[in-house]
Design an enzyme around this catalytic site. Structure first.
Site, PDB file in Angstrom:
ATOM      1  CE  LYS A 121      -2.003   1.584   3.729  1.00  0.00           C
ATOM      2  NZ  LYS A 121      -2.891   1.752   4.913  1.00  0.00           N
ATOM      3  CG  ASP A 139      -7.388   3.318   1.504  1.00  0.00           C
ATOM      4  OD1 ASP A 139      -8.268   2.776   0.789  1.00  0.00           O
ATOM      5  OD2 ASP A 139      -7.345   4.540   1.688  1.00  0.00           O
TER       6      ASP A 139
END
Length: 211
Positions: A121, A139
Site C-alpha cells: 500500500k 487501503d
C-alpha cells in the site's frame, strides 16, 4: 453490467464528483510521505499532519532523522499510536535511505518494498503520488467500496484486491481513482454507519443498490 464496464463508469462518476481529490497526507518531499504513511496506520491523516510538524521541525532531513535516537522519535510520534514500532520503522527506513539510496526515495516498486515498514500500500502510494507512475492503493476505503460496488466479490486481502483491480482499472487512472474512493468512503459510502446511497453519485452504477 460487467466489471470492466462498471469500473470505467465508476472512474468517470467519481472524477466528476471529486475532480481535485489527492493524497490527504501533507508532504513536500518524498521521504516525508514515507514517514507520514507509516504513521497513518490505525491513525487519521489529520492527526498525522499535525504530529509530523514537530517531527520535521526537530529533524528536517533524512540524515537528521536517521541520526535521531529512536526514543526521541517515539516521544514525538506517540500521539499517532503504536509509537514504539512506528518510531523503530521510521528510524530504520531513514538509515536505509541514507546508507543504501543516497538519501533519496527509490522510484522502483521492489526497492521500496525493501524499506522497513513499507508494504504494498505504501509503495503504491509513493509510486503514484511522488513519481506519477501507475499505482493502486488498497487501503480500507478502497477495499470496502470496491466490494460494495461490485468490482471484486468478497475479497478482503489487500494484495488480492490490488491484483483484481489491475485487471479492471486503466493504469493511468489507478492512483486518482483510489484517492477518490477515500473521499467517497469518508463522506458517503461510510463504514461505521449505513452507506448514504440516497446521495451517492454512483447509485445507478453500484451493484449494492441492485444494478
Amino acid at each position: 453490467m460487467r466489471k470492466k464496464e462498471r469500473a470505467l463508469a465508476l472512474i468517470e462518476c467519481l472524477k466528476q464528483e471529486y475532480p481535485d481529490a489527492g493524497c490527504t497526507l501533507d508532504y513536500n518531499e518524498a521521504w516525508k510521505l514515507l514517514v507520514s504513511v507509516r504513521l497513518a496506520a490505525q491513525c487519521t491523516d489529520a492527526r498525522v499532519n499535525v504530529v509530523v510538524q514537530g517531527l520535521y521541525e526537530k529533524y528536517p532531513s533524512v540524515e537528521a532523522l536517521a541520526d535521531a535516537d529512536v526514543t526521541d522519535i517515539e516521544a514525538i510520534v506517540k500521539p499517532c499510536g503504536l509509537g514504539h514500532s512506528k518510531a523503530r520503522d521510521i528510524s530504520a527506513c531513514m538509515k536505509m535511505l541514507r546508507d543504501d539510496f543516497g538519501g533519496k526515495v527509490p522510484d522502483d516498486f521492489d526497492a521500496l518494498l525493501t524499506l522497513p515498514g513499507v508494504g504494498r500500500k505504501s509503495a503504491n502510494l509513493i509510486m503514484g503520488d511522488v513519481f506519477g507512475k501507475p499505482a493502486i492503493v488498497t487501503d480500507t476505503h478502497c477495499i470496502r467500496l470496491v466490494n460494495r460496488m461490485g468490482l471484486v466479490d468478497g475479497i478482503k486481502e489487500p494484495k488480492k484486491v490490488e491484483m483484481a483491480l489491475w485487471k479492471l482499472i486503466p493504469p493511468e487512472e489507478g492512483s486518482d481513482f483510489c484517492h477518490r474512493l477515500v473521499y467517497h468512503g469518508r463522506d458517503v459510502c461510510t463504514a461505521r454507519t449505513t452507506p448514504h446511497c440516497d446521495r451517492c453519485c454512483c447509485a445507478d452504477i453500484c451493484k449494492k443498490v441492485g444494478i
